[in-house]
Design an enzyme around this catalytic site. Structure first.
Site, mmCIF file in Angstrom:
data_model
loop_
_atom_site.group_PDB
_atom_site.id
_atom_site.type_symbol
_atom_site.label_atom_id
_atom_site.label_comp_id
_atom_site.label_asym_id
_atom_site.label_seq_id
_atom_site.Cartn_x
_atom_site.Cartn_y
_atom_site.Cartn_z
ATOM 1 N N LEU A 151 44.820 -32.714 17.777
ATOM 2 C CA LEU A 151 45.081 -32.582 16.346
ATOM 3 C C LEU A 151 43.774 -32.444 15.580
ATOM 4 O O LEU A 151 42.767 -33.052 15.932
ATOM 5 C CB LEU A 151 45.816 -33.810 15.820
ATOM 6 C CG LEU A 151 47.245 -34.055 16.299
ATOM 7 C CD1 LEU A 151 47.803 -35.296 15.627
ATOM 8 C CD2 LEU A 151 48.136 -32.863 16.017
ATOM 9 N N LYS A 152 43.789 -31.632 14.526
ATOM 10 C CA LYS A 152 42.637 -31.528 13.635
ATOM 11 C C LYS A 152 42.960 -32.324 12.376
ATOM 12 O O LYS A 152 43.791 -31.929 11.569
ATOM 13 C CB LYS A 152 42.351 -30.069 13.296
ATOM 14 C CG LYS A 152 40.990 -29.877 12.632
ATOM 15 C CD LYS A 152 40.675 -28.407 12.434
ATOM 16 C CE LYS A 152 39.237 -28.176 12.046
ATOM 17 N NZ LYS A 152 38.690 -29.117 11.079
ATOM 18 N N HIS A 153 42.290 -33.471 12.246
ATOM 19 C CA HIS A 153 42.513 -34.320 11.076
ATOM 20 C C HIS A 153 41.704 -33.798 9.893
ATOM 21 O O HIS A 153 40.664 -33.161 10.054
ATOM 22 C CB HIS A 153 42.101 -35.756 11.381
ATOM 23 C CG HIS A 153 42.972 -36.421 12.397
ATOM 24 N ND1 HIS A 153 43.923 -37.365 12.084
ATOM 25 C CD2 HIS A 153 43.053 -36.269 13.748
ATOM 26 C CE1 HIS A 153 44.535 -37.774 13.178
ATOM 27 N NE2 HIS A 153 44.022 -37.125 14.210
#
Length: 1104
Positions: A151-153
């Site tokens: 995931l790219k936060h």
């Protein structure tokens, strides 16, 4: 969003001409002093090679063996032993006596440099996204690699190297970003360890210091400005663990990161591994199905279903961040990664959370809210709350407030001139030297190292170096250099180096030199985990439209909306959607929503622009109300309504917010509005604006004169006229707009250089308001890595200008600063290579004409010409950094400019024969441009083809059948059966329309789920046989029963209860209703015609 780089004197420094390239030697001997000690003559190869760091076991200090030492310790590798405290630190040594100025570089001068904090290297993939996908699938399919997805936060890069090693943002330290980061990291420890937290914090910091390690995190918080959604909680996620050692940084694999984090109870990201062709192709298909409407819940669920291994995050994105998901990061990793991950998950279960129910004290938001007066108050309050383990001293943030933290720029010069004390230092010198020689867009900012204040003496100086790469082009150019010099260390993101300049009287040690040279042989890693360099660095960032509509379309469009108005804003967001390849349906939905947003926010705010750091205070309530109107709107918005109010606790951030877009520009699909600025072809019944994104000396005025006087104009009856910029009083482009309104169907030759996006926006606005097309004409040139015009082109432009006499704009041979003026124009294009430059013009205006300039068979630019141009560019950079746009005849470098202008003229005159011979004849250039303009004026022009890919268009998987073969089958059935012939009569047109799209649906996203649709991707574009066995029909619809065959022995199973090919539906009847035909036949409400023998037709499996 990342911390803005600290303010300070941005003036460049002139690097000393003679830089010593020879190596010195340094061993890490024990000493009672704080000065480095050179090795003795007996130093062995083995000992110096031990300077290369070796991997450590991770774990707690109390529960594992201590760090492997490299030789013995010395002041070079230690933090000062004076014991910094929050008060009483003696910084007088740093600022007393002008130590740096008095520090001279001679044969006894050495430098020891060590990386103190860094993030992964940034490799700019030269392939398109589709090429990267194809290569990734190929490698996984062959068992050469595994695809890892995380995931790219939405947050800021935060790096931590221990309480003495320091806390860092992407390009800065000692500010509100790092204070917030340290606070949140400390709070994570208290939450995870409960009452044991103080002891574990001390052990953790000691472990990082002894092992020279750095952990990198995504810092997600609501106090540092808005991204796509305000997080519900403030947290960090560990994204990298790095062993810095005494050599090249070594990054942990993801399984090692998870093992490390679970032992220390640090938060980890959600990670998926794809190790088979089926899973990796399913992943890409799942993203394409979700990229326009995916939220955290639906994305994680789909990836869980198609991945081979799923490792949930320590903190659920939905619970701490929210549903709006920025994106995914996919990268190639070792084929052993799945096995390693399984071992880690078996041996290291998720740790408990002992502090979950404890009172952890004031939260980040409460502290920021209580100290709203200034940034320093907020930082002090946060650091006081952290405790002694993470912040034994606030010297990194405040130092000696009566003196600046930044050091003189001569640190870099002396760093490069000094002899390297070890191999690591020599490699860092090599990096900096190359970046300066190649003039990469980077700053080298030096600061006093306050942690080493007690160790400073006149012959022993300590500094911190921040390497700040200003643009992605810098990484691209550096990566290109690495292809020619494989031994170069990578260029890291978040790059901080400790520098120690010192004197030694030991003299040079030839054995140590040889040892260091041998050490270099051990540094080349060759292939990473069996992967070639290009493959090891394959990575792709994939962002979701629900995030992009907030950040890129709403937030980043605020300045355009408030400055230039709704029309310019519409042009902006249409172009963004075109670049992304947004599907037609979503474009229409977004246009409606964004137009309404623009009217709403302008009505509410008037001319007071909404702040980008708090834009969600207005955008989120608007989006929530918009989403409530219909299910379609809710899907478009993704999620809204859980707004976190930040006005009372927002941290005070000095400077603009920064966002890493990382978008790959492509030609998109047809825009959704009837009057787009970008046209697929220029219409011949409209007006035409011909303009020149060029540089003085490109012959545009001479060209305009020839075009104006050309017999027959451009082959039609539209009037042609020109407006010369040098003869227009006042602002030029508003005058052009006036002329366009007076003569809307005319062809306007805009004889003025149009060098920047602000001018291009004005031209776009004219096109939209006056129904015109615009055609950019650019001088043809290969360009450089960062400029669309090469030095060869620049030399010709300067040569032409300096031959002019009586120029209307006073830019001719009599102009004392003509060279400076052309360099100023040249730098207006800086930051784009030729391909990027041309692609943007085509994306904006739909056409491009290249004006021939240089002969292709010319010899290289003479060295004296190249040299004088490069000297001018260096001087321009010095001048502009110190004085901005101040005239060259004024300021610090006035004398240097006078000298250079004379040298330029002398050099160009001496090479006049060469510069004249390499130019394409003027008549030939005019003829070619005129012919292309005629084609455009006739409306026959089509822009250069480019790769087009529609993202987000996957709704269902189907087998696409050839219309001709299905039509042939129907003709045979009609010929053999009068009833069928009678049924088909009168329906030919509507049936033909259906046949153009004839297909067998296998699965639909809404009915069967994203993962099910994505599972067919392993057979994408493969031919699949379909057997047609019967035709069922009534007075409302008709369809063929289909039996799907197999591919490579594997049967392709349709998820539809009745696989079929819809042939016809009556007006008002949807294709979906054809699914009921078998039941209607059983009820006697439909007829059936058996096809005997069955007919087999093959078609490719595709996504629609």
């Amino acid at each position: 969003m990342d911390a803005p780089f600290e303010s300070g004197d941005s003036s460049a420094t002139v690097v000393a001409e003679a830089v010593n390239n020879q190596f010195g030697g340094l061993s890490l001997k024990e000493s009672n002093t704080n000065a480095p000690v050179l090795p003795s003559q007996t130093t062995s190869n083995h000992r110096v090679q031990n300077l290369v760091w070796k991997p450590k076991s991770y774990g707690t200090v109390s529960g594992s063996s201590s760090a492997t030492e490299v030789g013995k310790t010395s002041a070079v590798s230690q933090i000062g032993s004076s014991g910094d405290t929050k008060v009483g630190l003696n910084l007088s040594k740093i600022f007393g006596g002008n130590l740096l100025e008095k520090f001279s570089v001679d044969k006894s001068t050495y430098c020891h440099a060590q990386i103190r904090a860094t993030f992964y290297p940034k490799f700019e993939n030269e392939k398109t996204d589709q090429e990267i996908r194809t290569r990734m699938i190929e490698m996984v399919s062959k068992g050469l690699a595994t695809l890892e997805v995380s995931l790219k936060h939405s947050g800021s890069l935060f790096m931590y190297a221990g309480h003495k090693g320091g806390a860092y943002a992407k390009n800065s330290f000692g500010n509100i970003y790092t204070a917030v980061g340290v606070f949140v990291l400390s709070r994570m420890f208290r939450e995870a360890w409960g009452t044991k937290a103080p002891k574990k914090e001390a052990e953790f910091n000691d472990f990082l210091e002894k092992n020279r390690m750095c952990i990198s995190m995504e810092l997600v918080t609501a106090v540092l400005g808005d991204h796509g959604q305000r997080p519900l909680d403030d947290y960090v996620v560990v994204t990298a663990v790095t062993e810095l050692g005494n050599g090249k940084p070594q990054f942990y694999s993801t399984s090692e990161i998870i093992s490390f984090c679970r032992k220390w109870r640090l938060p980890t990201n959600h990670v998926w591994l794809f190790s088979t062709r089926k899973s990796v192709t399913s992943f890409f298909a799942a993203f394409d199905a979700l990229c326009e409407e995916g939220i955290a819940t639906s994305v994680c669920r789909a990836l869980d279903e198609v991945a081979d291994i799923s490792v949930p995050a320590s903190k659920d994105h939905v619970k701490v961040q929210g549903e709006i998901l920025e994106g995914l990061v996919a990268r190639i990793v070792s084929s052993q990664s799945s096995r390693d991950m399984e071992n880690v998950l078996r041996d290291h279960p998720p740790p408990p959370c002992d502090g979950a129910n404890l009172d952890l004290g004031l939260s980040l938001r409460e502290i920021c809210a209580a100290h709203r007066s200034n940034e320093k108050q907020q930082m002090r309050a946060l650091l006081r709350s952290v405790g002694p383990s993470f912040c034994p001293s606030d010297v990194e943030w405040f130092g000696d407030e009566s003196h600046p933290k930044s050091a003189d720029k001569s640190v870099i010069t002396k760093f490069l001139q000094s002899q390297p004390a070890d191999y690591s230092t020599s490699k860092l010198q090599e990096m900096v030297r190359l970046m300066k020689e190649k003039r990469l867009p980077a700053a080298f900012k030096c600061y006093h190292n306050f942690h080493r204040a007690e160790d400073i003496s006149p012959d022993n100086l300590f500094y911190k170096l921040v390497v700040h790469v200003h643009s992605d082009s810098g990484f691209r150019r550096y990566h290109k250099e690495m292809r020619h010099m494989p031994s170069l260390w990578p260029l890291y993101r978040g790059f901080f180096v400790d520098i120690n300049l010192f004197k030694s009287n030991k003299g040079r040690d030839l054995m140590a030199l040889k040892s260091i040279d041998n050490a270099s042989e051990n540094d080349g890693r060759g292939e990473k985990d069996g992967l070639a360099d290009d493959d090891a660095n394959l990575m792709i960032k994939m962002k979701f439209l629900t995030y992009k509509l907030r950040t890129f379309l709403i937030r980043n469009g605020l300045s355009i909306l408030f400055k230039d108005g709704a029309a310019a804003y519409k042009t902006y967001y249409l172009r963004q959607m075109k670049i992304w390849g947004t599907s037609d349906g979503k474009q229409k939905e977004l246009c409606k929503m964004l137009d309404e947003w623009a009217a709403y926010i302008r009505r509410k705010c008037g001319n007071d622009q909404l702040s980008s750091s708090t834009y969600l205070s207005e955008a989120e309530p608007f989006l929530e109300q918009y989403a409530k109107r219909s299910p379609k709107n809710h899907i478009l918005i993704g999620s809204a309504g859980n707004l976190v109010r930040t006005e009372d606790f927002l941290a005070i951030v000095d400077g603009d917010l920064d966002e890493e877009g990382d978008l790959v520009k492509k030609q998109g699909v047809t825009p959704a509005t009837p009057e787009p600025a970008v046209k697929e072809a220029v219409q011949k019944d409209e007006g035409l604006i011909v303009f020149f994104p060029g540089i003085p000396g490109s012959a545009k005025s001479a060209l305009c004169k020839e075009l104006l006087n050309a017999p027959g104009g451009f082959g039609d009856d539209r009037p042609v006229h020109t407006l010369m910029g040098d003869l227009v009083k006042g602002k030029y482009w508003p005058k052009v707009a006036d002329e366009r309104r007076k003569k809307p169907q005319s062809i306007m030759l805009a004889d003025k250089n149009a060098p920047n996006e602000d001018v291009w926006r004005q031209i776009e606005d004219m096109c939209r308001r006056t129904r015109a097309s615009a055609v950019p004409i650019v001088a043809d040139s290969e360009g450089t890595d960062t400029n669309p015009y090469s030095l060869d082109a620049l030399a010709v432009f300067m040569f032409r200008v300096l031959q002019r006499v009586n120029h209307p704009g006073k830019l001719d041979k009599e102009s004392s600063n003509a060279g400076y003026v052309l360099l100023m124009f040249y730098h207006l294009y800086e930051g784009k290579n030729r391909n990027e430059f041309e692609s943007e013009l085509i994306e904006r205006f739909g056409s491009l004409i290249k004006m021939p300039l240089l002969k292709s068979d010319r010899t290289p630019l003479p060295d004296p010409v190249k040299s004088v141009l490069e000297e001018g560019i260096d001087l321009f950079n010095l001048h502009s950094r110190r004085h901005g746009r101040l005239e060259s005849t004024k300021g610090t470098y006035a004398a240097e400019w006078t000298k250079w202008e004379k040298q330029l003229r002398d050099t160009l005159v001496a090479n006049s024969e060469y510069l004249s011979s390499i130019q394409v004849p003027f008549e030939s250039m005019v003829h070619q441009v005129r012919e292309e303009l005629k084609t455009i004026a006739k409306g026959d022009y089509k822009p250069p083809s480019s790769e087009k890919r529609k993202h987000g268009s996957i709704v269902f998987a189907a087998i696409n059948l050839p219309a001709t073969q299905v039509h042939s089958l129907l003709e045979k059935l009609a010929a053999a059966n009068p009833t069928m012939r009678s049924f088909l009569e009168g329906k030919k047109k509507s049936i033909q329309e259906k046949l153009e799209r004839s297909h067998v649906t296998l699965a639909h996203k809404r009915s069967h789920g994203v993962a099910t649709v994505a599972s067919y991707s392993q057979h994408l574009n493969r031919e699949v046989p379909v057997e047609l066995t019967e035709l069922i029909y009534n007075d409302k619809m008709a369809a063929l029963t289909a039996h799907v065959g197999s591919v490579d022995g594997e049967t392709v199973v349709s998820k539809n209860e009745w696989p079929h090919v819809t042939l016809w539906t009556a007006e008002g009847v949807t294709a979906k209703e054809a699914n009921t035909l078998p039941q209607l036949y059983l009820e006697g409400k439909a007829s059936r015609l058996v096809i005997d023998p069955p007919v087999s037709i093959s078609g490719p499996l595709e996504f629609f």
